[in-house]
Design a protein around this motif. Structure first.
Motif, PDB file in Angstrom:
ATOM      1  N   GLY A 127      12.424   5.147  -6.318  1.00  8.87           N
ATOM      2  CA  GLY A 127      11.986   3.810  -5.951  1.00  8.87           C
ATOM      3  C   GLY A 127      10.917   3.828  -4.868  1.00  8.87           C
ATOM      4  O   GLY A 127       9.920   3.097  -4.942  1.00  8.87           O
ATOM      5  N   LEU A 128      11.088   4.679  -3.855  1.00  5.96           N
ATOM      6  CA  LEU A 128      10.092   4.756  -2.789  1.00  5.96           C
ATOM      7  C   LEU A 128       8.791   5.382  -3.283  1.00  5.96           C
ATOM      8  O   LEU A 128       7.697   4.982  -2.856  1.00  5.96           O
ATOM      9  CB  LEU A 128      10.661   5.555  -1.612  1.00  5.96           C
ATOM     10  N   GLN A 129       8.894   6.371  -4.166  1.00  4.63           N
ATOM     11  CA  GLN A 129       7.673   6.959  -4.730  1.00  4.63           C
ATOM     12  C   GLN A 129       6.887   5.926  -5.521  1.00  4.63           C
ATOM     13  O   GLN A 129       5.652   5.893  -5.461  1.00  4.63           O
ATOM     14  CB  GLN A 129       8.035   8.154  -5.613  1.00  4.63           C
ATOM     15  N   TRP A 130       7.604   5.077  -6.240  1.00  5.47           N
ATOM     16  CA  TRP A 130       6.935   4.012  -6.998  1.00  5.47           C
ATOM     17  C   TRP A 130       6.275   3.016  -6.057  1.00  5.47           C
ATOM     18  O   TRP A 130       5.127   2.614  -6.254  1.00  5.47           O
ATOM     19  CB  TRP A 130       7.959   3.326  -7.896  1.00  5.47           C
ATOM     20  N   MET A 131       6.977   2.625  -4.996  1.00  6.71           N
ATOM     21  CA  MET A 131       6.405   1.671  -4.040  1.00  6.71           C
ATOM     22  C   MET A 131       5.229   2.273  -3.288  1.00  6.71           C
ATOM     23  O   MET A 131       4.271   1.574  -2.951  1.00  6.71           O
ATOM     24  CB  MET A 131       7.488   1.225  -3.049  1.00  6.71           C
ATOM     25  N   ALA A 132       5.291   3.570  -2.994  1.00  4.91           N
ATOM     26  CA  ALA A 132       4.176   4.217  -2.291  1.00  4.91           C
ATOM     27  C   ALA A 132       2.923   4.272  -3.147  1.00  4.91           C
ATOM     28  O   ALA A 132       1.810   4.410  -2.621  1.00  4.91           O
ATOM     29  CB  ALA A 132       4.580   5.625  -1.863  1.00  4.91           C
ATOM     30  N   SER A 133       3.095   4.157  -4.473  1.00  2.95           N
ATOM     31  CA  SER A 133       1.937   4.192  -5.378  1.00  2.95           C
ATOM     32  C   SER A 133       1.302   2.819  -5.567  1.00  2.95           C
ATOM     33  O   SER A 133       0.271   2.712  -6.242  1.00  2.95           O
ATOM     34  CB  SER A 133       2.357   4.756  -6.737  1.00  2.95           C
ATOM     35  N   TRP A 134       1.883   1.768  -5.009  1.00  2.70           N
ATOM     36  CA  TRP A 134       1.302   0.434  -5.141  1.00  2.70           C
ATOM     37  C   TRP A 134      -0.070   0.397  -4.473  1.00  2.70           C
ATOM     38  O   TRP A 134      -0.319   1.108  -3.483  1.00  2.70           O
ATOM     39  CB  TRP A 134       2.206  -0.613  -4.500  1.00  2.70           C
ATOM     40  N   PRO A 135      -0.971  -0.435  -4.959  1.00  3.18           N
ATOM     41  CA  PRO A 135      -2.299  -0.545  -4.319  1.00  3.18           C
ATOM     42  C   PRO A 135      -2.177  -1.009  -2.865  1.00  3.18           C
ATOM     43  O   PRO A 135      -1.483  -1.990  -2.574  1.00  3.18           O
ATOM     44  CB  PRO A 135      -3.022  -1.599  -5.176  1.00  3.18           C
ATOM     45  N   GLY A 136      -2.814  -0.283  -1.959  1.00  2.66           N
ATOM     46  CA  GLY A 136      -2.793  -0.653  -0.546  1.00  2.66           C
ATOM     47  C   GLY A 136      -1.438  -0.531   0.091  1.00  2.66           C
ATOM     48  O   GLY A 136      -1.129  -1.267   1.037  1.00  2.66           O
TER      49      GLY A 136
END
Length: 509
Positions: free
Chosen positions: A457-466
């Motif tokens: 979940g954190l890896q996915w959120m870290a990939s969000w733009p900006g």
């Protein structure tokens, strides 16, 4: 904020300024600062009839005390290190961790005819060195060097080692060491006790690793429950930092509050209050010692201890004053703690929560439509979510200048990530403790699933733009100015807007 109601806030500020002065003005002998302390205290006693002058004298005395303590610490840190290549004996005092071609660990020297030294050792990584554990004796031949930075380094690694009590660094080649039975009797009793507790902690972590749990689960549970972050991968730490939830990996008030809540729920009762307070306090400090006494959890333990003692004698408890007393105590014991990043982040976050949470929470809580919405079961959830958002924003605002100064980056989705991570981590911590108490079983599979959910979940959120803003560089002066602007805006809001305009307008809706 009326500082007259919070004397320890004034004292800790004066003590901190004195520590900086004593550290920077290294040419001034500690005796000079002690003479100034005695003179100021005598003057404060002579003018004790005047509260203002007496208070000023006490604050100046606190300044001189901080300078004297810092000067004494600097003199001890400047002791000469024997940099000759020689045979030494010591004991491994931390879990060895792999860093490229070497294993890095701490070694406390013993039986060398001089004072004990805490070394940051790099040992050549081979089959023999991988068997080293905390508490193992070692005889080695190497050269010790005082901590120093590489010319191209941006991080002040030498200051980091110095602030954490390291005397020197050393490299031990593969054929220059051997296991040995060392005499621990030359070490102080407190050092031997901490070594034993670290050995126990490593054994608990080893039980996790031998139970068939995934590596990421073992690393996360060890960090969140025992404060052992040596098993965490660098990419995992980076993702937690980028998403603004690195605080869950450092033992703090979040983790200690779970233990405190469990203890109070089991032991608290009107007829048992007299003996439950010592039990709660001793259990908390036993846990703090087991985790290696990191700054953030020592701060939380001090505050909880003061709360328990004050509550036992039915006195008023002011959270800001309690926090300042905890900081004052820690700085008196170890002036170097002032320069520790964990110390600064921990107290900045708590100060932000104590000062900013209520103004932020009032932005919605005083509105009548929000009060009507908070009635019922759904309203309880809404109130909890809004409270968590306010706590997160308050803490993140307070630590933002420090994050920019030390790490040159800021997370942007920290509200969302904390809403996702904090409840999940709370459950993982409780289940991690339950795993040791109940012996695992199916709980291990659940922990594996939750650890996977957390990291993915954190890896996915870290990939969000900006998701994070990088390359932010501020100086010490700029960081201080940012805090000054924050303080001015808070004073304006609390002293004028909140009292004369905002609340009156919101309540009338």
């Amino acid at each position: 904020m009326d500082l007259q109601l919070y004397p320890f806030v004034r004292f800790v500020l004066c003590l901190a300024v004195g520590i900086v002065a004593g550290s920077e003005l290294w040419m001034v002998d500690g005796v000079v600062w002690l003479a100034g302390l005695c003179g100021v205290l005598l003057l404060a006693w002579l003018v004790r009839a005047n509260p203002w002058w007496s208070s000023l004298g006490t604050m100046l005395g606190t300044f001189f005390m901080g300078a004297a303590l810092a000067a004494h610490t600097e003199r001890g840190d400047d002791a000469t290190v024997d940099e000759r290549t020689a045979w030494r004996e010591g004991v491994v005092s931390s879990r060895p961790s792999v860093h490229g071609k070497v294993l890095m660990c701490d070694i406390i020297t013993t039986g060398n005819g001089g004072r004990a030294m805490l070394l940051r050792a790099s040992i050549w990584n081979d089959e023999r060195s991988t068997r080293l554990r905390t508490g193992h004796g070692i005889r080695f031949r190497s050269r010790c060097e005082k901590p120093a930075n590489r010319p191209e380094a941006t991080f002040d690694y030498a200051a980091y080692l110095k602030n954490n009590g390291y005397t020197a660094t050393t490299f031990i080649a593969a054929d220059c060491w051997q296991p040995a039975d060392v005499d621990l009797g030359t070490l102080p009793l407190t050092t031997r006790a901490r070594l034993r507790l670290r050995t126990v902690r490593d054994e608990l972590v080893g039980r996790l690793g031998n139970a068939g749990l995934k590596d990421e689960t073992v690393a996360l549970v060890a960090a969140m429950t025992l404060g052992d972050k040596t098993l965490l991968r660098e990419d995992t730490k980076r993702v937690f930092r980028q998403t603004g939830v690195a605080h869950v990996l450092a033992l703090s008030g979040l983790h200690l509050s779970l233990l405190y809540g469990l203890l109070t729920a089991l032991l608290r009762g009107r007829r048992r209050r007299a003996w439950t307070t010592p039990v709660v306090v001793l259990t908390i400090w036993g846990y703090v010692l087991l985790t290696g006494m990191p700054t953030s959890i020592v701060r939380a333990a001090l505050m909880l201890t003061i709360y328990e003692l004050v509550a036992a004698v039915r006195h008023d408890r002011r959270a800001l004053n309690v926090m300042a007393f905890a900081a004052f105590t820690m700085l008196v014991v170890n002036t170097r703690a002032l320069y520790d990043v964990g110390f600064q982040l921990s107290f900045a976050a708590v100060t932000g929560i104590l000062l900013l949470y209520k103004p932020l929470h009032e932005l919605l809580s005083v509105r009548r439509w929000y009060q009507r919405m908070c009635k019922g079961v759904g309203g309880i959830v809404t109130e909890k979510v809004w409270s968590m958002v306010c706590v997160t924003v308050a803490a993140q605002t307070a630590v933002a200048p420090l994050l920019m100064y030390y790490f040159h980056s800021l997370p942007t989705y920290f509200v969302v990530t904390n809403l996702f991570v904090v409840p999940l981590v709370g459950v993982m911590v409780v289940m991690g403790v339950g795993w040791w108490v109940m012996g695992g079983g199916r709980m291990g599979a659940v922990l594996d699933g939750m650890a996977g959910l957390l990291t993915r979940g954190l890896q996915w959120m870290a990939s969000w733009p900006g998701a994070h803003i990088d390359a932010i560089y501020v100086t010490v002066v700029q960081a201080a100015l940012l805090y000054g602007v924050m303080a001015a805006l808070l004073a304006l809001y609390m002293g004028y807007i909140r009292r004369r305009w905002l609340l009156g307008r919101l309540v009338s809706e």
